[in-house]
Design an enzyme around this catalytic site. Structure first.
Site, mmCIF file in Angstrom:
data_model
loop_
_atom_site.group_PDB
_atom_site.id
_atom_site.type_symbol
_atom_site.label_atom_id
_atom_site.label_comp_id
_atom_site.label_asym_id
_atom_site.label_seq_id
_atom_site.Cartn_x
_atom_site.Cartn_y
_atom_site.Cartn_z
ATOM 1 N N GLU A 65 36.633 39.698 35.248
ATOM 2 C CA GLU A 65 37.290 40.534 36.281
ATOM 3 C C GLU A 65 38.597 41.117 35.736
ATOM 4 O O GLU A 65 38.904 42.293 35.910
ATOM 5 C CB GLU A 65 37.545 39.672 37.522
ATOM 6 C CG GLU A 65 38.418 40.329 38.584
ATOM 7 C CD GLU A 65 39.489 39.395 39.111
ATOM 8 O OE1 GLU A 65 40.688 39.721 38.974
ATOM 9 O OE2 GLU A 65 39.132 38.331 39.660
ATOM 10 N N GLU A 136 44.594 38.728 27.243
ATOM 11 C CA GLU A 136 44.314 38.518 28.667
ATOM 12 C C GLU A 136 43.937 37.072 28.969
ATOM 13 O O GLU A 136 44.111 36.618 30.099
ATOM 14 C CB GLU A 136 43.233 39.482 29.156
ATOM 15 C CG GLU A 136 43.223 39.690 30.671
ATOM 16 C CD GLU A 136 44.538 40.182 31.245
ATOM 17 O OE1 GLU A 136 44.791 39.912 32.445
ATOM 18 O OE2 GLU A 136 45.339 40.832 30.535
#
Length: 965
Positions: A65, A136
């Protein structure tokens, strides 16, 4: 291809058009055409979530996501999607749930098609570079670090942990550095390759549901969607399904004692039940939640409250899928309630037995269904971004005709279904979670992901039956018919077209602002009464006593006014800096009855010593839990304490609270009320004469009669909101250790104070904020990976405007973060200078569109206008004036503004840095303090010495009626 839309059930007041289409790749889409909308929005719900995480890669769905926001083959520039949305007046986000992942955004109308094209690439050809992947993972780890000391996250995971290991419910879903980097590497796995594999296996068009909301007609929208989303691959994947229950017999009839982070005692009773989604039109869990969660006389909560054992109770269906679900009853216990846990459990089972004996009542179901019908058909319009997320989440679970309704309209009375659900709330299947710091040192087990200490024991039926038999014999009974259910839902034909609030009445006691509903045409009203009482803010003792006063009023009203709440009327009484405030809103038909009761309770206030003791205990725990706030919240608190004059620190309030008794409040209340000024705002489906009548009634209750409760304020007593004025060219630093030594996060609030409310300066500040917001996020969060919480936002303290960077981090101390913020501003200066005229105009137009966005509902409108009244600025036509200022703004003026107020070492710059040092950076605190500061930099030692030494901005709040800008 178009499938239809006529069959979709929608509110009778809803003028929007709907159409369901299914693309040739099997993507299901709901198109919503709203010619009146100012914002366009989209939400894509993908039918895969954390339950599908591969074993040993916990958090992979959530990590994916995150990654889809970075870049795509068509738009390879990193973060270009988020930058585009931000620069065109929008926002974007996503969340990962058990069985779905939802991506959504909104944007100004004229940019919707371009934004959609970028959004569609998430699901067509995203790029997941190796560099971005590594960075990330750190962001996901930072997000998890933020949650590690949160009791909500900890107890949620504990409930999952105490379940069958082979069931996906048992999983840890957030992910961290260990699950996404360390462990995969040890097994020879490449996380990026696993990520791509997961995407290719699960992101299939036939598992996706898209909602589009825009002003174009349905045919136009259909053409746009068919063009942009047709390229999503359909791999003909099946919906995730894991039959079977997450709890086997060993996980039922258990008592789990758990140690929380925060003070306080909680009791959660959880039962596995059949999924309510399978019976959503019968609403069995809603029916039972309504009765078990009721708070009026005769309810479980009423009895627990009367005994002094509980301060809140909620009941209803919780986590669940189409395969399993849970019914939860959560109770906040007092110290006395904690000692009587067995009696509390016994009382709850006594009430469940009462429901069994009473049978399923048709009149209760019919009343509940009528309330739900009214709520659905007269629902407020909400921002499109919230609307599309709600509907796309429904599309996976409900048939198309109920995509808007969901489970909000129980309509089929089926006693056997309700009875089946009631039978499942048995002593044989209960899971009891008892949470208290008192269990420290007694727990012999540790939940692995959050480190929560706990212990488990079995509670056989015989033991629970003993608790039921020994529980107090109180008068438990079903609720009475609800007199607050509205029957007159007519909209008044107001003759006057009042566009802005008007001052209807003004006296030495009270002012009345009135704004009839000329926009929403709903049978609702909004009333706010602000009691300004000078003695309410005179000391830390006064501040605490007025808080307890407001809470006691809410407490006294509860058993009567809970019926009003069920019927769609909201009331609230809360403390303010200058006194307290009453808010009443909802269907206007019976709103005045509720308001009259609230006013009467205030006017005849008496202190109940038993309830005082309970409220005092609750407030004590809240103060003691301040130290467990997130470090960024602590930093924001210190910032407000430094800037806002006449505010008291929580440490002093906690110190005086322990000494206060019921008699102190009994003496304080009449003194507080002895001098007052009331500011009233009445809006909505109420005529002028009735508004005046209400205000007269309020005035009479407090200021009239042989022994009036209140006298008007002297002119010298009118309270103002004053804000500390930082010196030009100065940097102020407040370094402080984090209050929770176990928290590894540090935080920075870097505040730049700019100006006192002024339309031209406001729009310059707002435009800079719009331009720099996404750039700051990209540089400080995506590139430098300082931390998950990285925000640039505007700040408004009673009309004093500024900017603030809010950053929380485990990787750098706050002094280092402060340097990164200044480095960002230096980098951004060149970007601002190089910005093309087209880009400047585009952002100006985006900001104008944002300002001209229509208000959605009465509550939103009232909050906007009340802020003007509360601050004293009274600029009800603010957006029109600021739009006019924006239209005249030049690029050179924006640069000049940046050079004067924002740029590093700008001559007029006023900066305040609040630095909260977490445990890994505590050694840096001493080093930073011993550092030689430049001449224009001042370290704040004592907040109150500093506050007293500084000048204050003038307040917009004058005497009666306020000053004008």
């Amino acid at each position: 291809m178009a499938v239809g839309g006529d069959e979709i059930v929608k509110p009778r007041t809803d003028k929007r058009e709907y159409r369901r289409i299914v693309l040739s790749n099997s993507l299901q889409v709901l198109l919503i055409s709203d010619p009146e909308t100012d914002k366009s929005s989209a939400s894509m719900s993908v039918g895969v979530g954390a339950f599908s995480d591969p074993v040993g890669l916990e958090g992979l769905a959530h990590f994916l996501e995150h990654m889809l926001f970075y870049a795509s083959e068509k738009y390879p520039e990193e973060d270009s999607y988020s930058k585009y949305i931000s620069e065109h007046g929008g926002k974007t986000n996503a969340f990962t749930a058990s069985e779905k992942t939802n991506y959504y955004f909104d944007v100004n109308n004229d940019c919707f098609e371009d934004a959609l094209d970028r959004f569609a690439q998430f699901f067509i050809k995203p790029l997941m570079s190796a560099d971005a992947t590594t960075r990330e993972i750190k962001a996901v780890d930072s997000e998890n670090q933020k949650n590690l000391l949160s009791d909500i996250w900890r107890m949620n995971q504990l409930q999952k942990h105490v379940s069958s290991e082979g069931h996906p419910y048992h999983k840890f879903s957030t992910g961290n550095w260990d699950t996404l980097e360390v462990r995969p590497k040890a097994k020879g796995l490449d996380t990026r390759q696993e990520l791509i594999k997961f995407y290719e296996e699960h992101y299939s068009a036939n598992l996706m549901h898209l909602v589009i909301y825009a002003k174009e007609n349905l045919n136009q929208l259909q053409g746009i969607i068919e063009e942009k989303f047709q390229a999503i691959q359909n791999h003909e994947k099946s919906c995730f399904s894991f039959p079977g229950q997450p709890c086997s017999s060993e996980h039922l009839q258990i008592l789990v004692r758990a140690v929380p982070i925060q003070q306080g005692h909680k009791l959660s009773m959880v039962w596995p039940i059949a999924p309510g989604i399978l019976h959503y039109k019968e609403g069995p869990a809603r029916y039972l939640g309504h009765l078990i969660g009721h708070e009026a006389e005769g309810s479980v909560f009423y009895v627990l409250k009367t005994l002094g054992w509980a301060t809140s109770l909620s009941a209803g269906e919780g986590d669940g899928t189409k395969e399993f679900s849970f019914f939860n009853v959560s109770i906040d216990l007092t110290d006395a309630g904690h000692e009587h846990m067995q009696d509390v459990v016994g009382l709850l089972f006594k009430y469940i037995l009462l429901l069994q004996q009473s049978g399923v009542c048709k009149w209760i179901f019919d009343e509940l269904a009528a309330v739900c019908q009214t709520e659905f058909h007269y629902q407020d319009k909400i921002p499109p971004i919230d609307y599309v997320v709600r509907i796309s989440s429904h599309m996976q679970k409900y048939p198309p005709e109920d995509w808007l309704v969901g489970s909000s309209l129980p309509s089929n009375f089926n006693p056997s279904t309700i009875q089946m659900f009631l039978d499942q709330l048995s002593q044989e299947s209960v899971r009891i979670f008892w949470i208290s710091k008192n269990f420290e040192g007694e727990a012999d087990m540790v939940e692995p992901w959050y480190g929560t200490a706990y212990s488990i024991e079995k509670v056989p039926t015989s033991m629970i039956q003993n608790w039921v038999q020994s529980a107090p014999d109180k008068n438990l009974h079903l609720p009475l018919p609800n007199v607050f259910v509205p029957t007159d839902l007519s909209v008044k034909d107001t003759k006057e077209k009042v566009v802005l609030p008007t001052l209807l009445r003004k006296s030495s006691c009270l002012s009345l602002w009135y704004k009839p509903d000329t926009m929403f045409f709903t049978p609702k009203a909004y009333i706010k009464i602000d009691f300004s009482c000078p003695l309410a803010s005179a000391s830390p003792e006064a501040s605490v006593l007025k808080d307890i006063f407001a809470r006691l009023l809410m407490d006294y009203l509860n058993e009567y006014a809970y019926y009003a709440q069920v019927a769609g009327l909201y009331y609230g009484i809360g403390k303010t800096n200058s006194g307290f405030q009453v808010t009443v809103l909802g269907y206007n038909h019976k709103l005045r009855i509720l308001l009259e009761t609230v006013i009467e309770k205030i006017a005849t206030f008496k202190v109940d010593p038993d309830r005082f003791a309970v409220i005092k205990e609750t407030v004590m725990k809240e103060y003691e839990n301040y130290k467990f706030q997130q470090p960024y919240q602590q930093a924001m608190y210190y910032c407000s304490l430094i800037l806002q004059d006449q505010t008291w620190p929580w440490m002093e309030e906690l110190e005086v609270l322990s000494q206060l008794q019921a008699d102190d409040l009994a003496r304080f209340t009449p003194m507080m009320m002895s001098r007052a000024f009331l500011e009233c705002y009445i809006a909505g489906n109420i005529e002028r004469d009735e508004a005046e009548s209400i205000s007269t009634q309020i005035e009479d209750a407090f200021f009239k009669g042989p022994k009036p409760i209140s006298q008007p304020l002297f002119s010298s007593q009118h309270l103002t909101n004053r804000v500390v004025k930082l010196d030009r060219g100065m940097d102020y630093i407040y370094p402080v250790e984090g209050l929770n030594t176990k928290d590894e996060n540090s935080a920075l609030v870097h505040y730049i104070q700019v100006h006192r409310d002024d339309f031209k300066l406001n729009v310059k500040l707002q435009l800079f904020g719009l331009l720099a917001k996404q750039a700051a996020f990209h540089q400080l969060r995506s590139v430098e990976q300082l931390g998950y919480i990285t925000v640039l936002m505007q700040r408004n303290d009673s009309g004093i405007r500024g900017l603030q960077f809010i950053i929380q981090s485990t990787v750098k101390g706050p002094g280092q973060i402060d340097l990164r913020v200044e480095n960002f501003l230096s980098l951004y200066e060149s970007k601002l200078r190089e910005m093309s005229n087209d880009e400047f105009k585009s952002n100006v137009n985006a900001l104008i569109d944002m300002k001209l966005e229509k208000l959605k509902n009465l509550r939103e409108e009232s909050s906007l206008y009340w802020r003007e009244i509360s601050d004293g600025t009274l600029k009800f036509d603010r957006k029109e004036c600021e739009v006019a200022a924006l239209r005249q703004l030049t690029q050179d003026e924006l640069l000049e503004f940046f050079n004067d107020y924002i740029k590093v070492d700008a001559p007029q710059k006023r900066t305040l840095s609040i630095r909260v040092y977490g445990s890994p950076h505590s050694s840096e605190l001493a080093a930073d303090r011993s550092e030689q500061l430049p001449p224009n930099c001042v370290e704040i030692g004592d907040i109150f010495t500093f506050r007293r030494s500084q000048p204050l901005y003038g307040s917009f709040r004058g005497g009666v009626g306020h000053m004008k800008l």
